[in-house]
Scaffold this active site. Sequence first.
Site, PDB file in Angstrom:
ATOM      1  N   ARG A 164      44.331  45.836  23.303  1.00 47.80           N
ATOM      2  CA  ARG A 164      44.974  45.758  24.525  1.00 47.80           C
ATOM      3  C   ARG A 164      45.657  44.575  24.215  1.00 47.80           C
ATOM      4  NH1 ARG A 164      40.314  46.436  28.992  1.00 47.80           N
ATOM      5  NH2 ARG A 164      42.151  45.788  30.426  1.00 47.80           N
TER       6      ARG A 164
ATOM      7  N   LEU B 112      33.524  51.057  24.638  1.00 48.85           N
ATOM      8  CA  LEU B 112      34.479  51.332  25.266  1.00 48.85           C
ATOM      9  C   LEU B 112      34.889  50.969  26.083  1.00 48.85           C
ATOM     10  CD1 LEU B 112      35.297  54.953  24.029  1.00 48.85           C
ATOM     11  CD2 LEU B 112      35.723  52.963  23.303  1.00 48.85           C
ATOM     12  N   ASP B 113      35.929  49.837  26.750  1.00 49.02           N
ATOM     13  CA  ASP B 113      35.917  49.306  27.977  1.00 49.02           C
ATOM     14  C   ASP B 113      35.839  50.679  28.980  1.00 49.02           C
ATOM     15  OD1 ASP B 113      37.037  46.848  26.659  1.00 49.02           O
ATOM     16  OD2 ASP B 113      38.465  47.185  26.324  1.00 49.02           O
ATOM     17  N   LYS B 114      35.554  49.792  29.819  1.00 49.42           N
ATOM     18  CA  LYS B 114      35.871  50.704  31.200  1.00 49.42           C
ATOM     19  C   LYS B 114      36.340  51.963  31.702  1.00 49.42           C
ATOM     20  CE  LYS B 114      35.010  51.344  36.355  1.00 49.42           C
ATOM     21  NZ  LYS B 114      35.412  49.988  37.790  1.00 49.42           N
TER      22      LYS B 114
END
Length: 308
Positions: free
Chosen positions: A226, A127-129
């Site tokens: 995104r 998962l992205d930061k």
Amino acid sequence: MPDSLTGNRLDQIAAKLFPDYSRARLQAWIKAGCLLVDGRQLKPRDSIASGATLSLNAELEAADSWVAQPLPLNILYEDEHVLVINKAAGVVVHPAAGHREGTLLNGLLSHCPQLEQLPRAGIVHRLDKDTTGVMVVAKSLPAHTQLVRHLQQRKIRREYEAVVQGVLTGGGTIDAPLGRHPVSRKKRAVTEKGQEAVTHYRVIQRYRSHTHVHVQLETGRTHQIRVHMAHVNYPLVGDQTYGGRLQIPAASSSQLIEQLQSFKRQALHARRLTLQLPDADDPSTWEAPLPEDMLELLRAMETDHGNK
């Protein structure tokens, strides 16, 4: 070696005889001389005759030089095969330049030291930061091999919730290949020669100028949700990379203005994860509730006087 495998390629036979290891790992061992046929080193593509004996003499290498650090983990489930966590915002998953410590991987190694023997310390997806929510980490080699295979076969169901700019009229599917951005190497973009990327979305709740959406991934490319939502002109609220300039709807309440101005991460949460555990008869599902910052954002949109 069973007669039924006679005539097949060495790497294919090895995959059948040693199912706990990935094809890539077995090919590497064959090339390194760790997997021999009748005591001889062959190539992965060589055909194997009847009656051959395969011998494997290899050790799993420790994961790089990563440091174990005691970090807080919100554990949803754990057994001998997997660890399921609810990742917080602001947590980098994997060490990289500028983030060698304080990552999720560092915390995982502290909680479960044997993970250093697995590829990427058992991390099979990221998962992205600044994305929150459910993640699974493999704790055993059989689990790692199965999870990677099931991800490739699209057998793992990953569901997200997001808040986007604009009012969607309905759900849909975005089928647009993703690759590196032509200018910024840290970004992704829809490109003609990119990797296949498919995202399904549906409306949960419409607000005056925003939409709360449910998103399901069919593929799992970097920044997929995104980039895809921005591609169809409904970027995620708070996305500092793909969201463009901050947009404050006209006649917004002071509460909504404050929330939009202070929300500095993409409004994206991995809500639900469904997968098959090793030795299990039926799939298992884990959920993580929306984090408080997204709940506050949605409350501000709900009470905004423009919705009344």
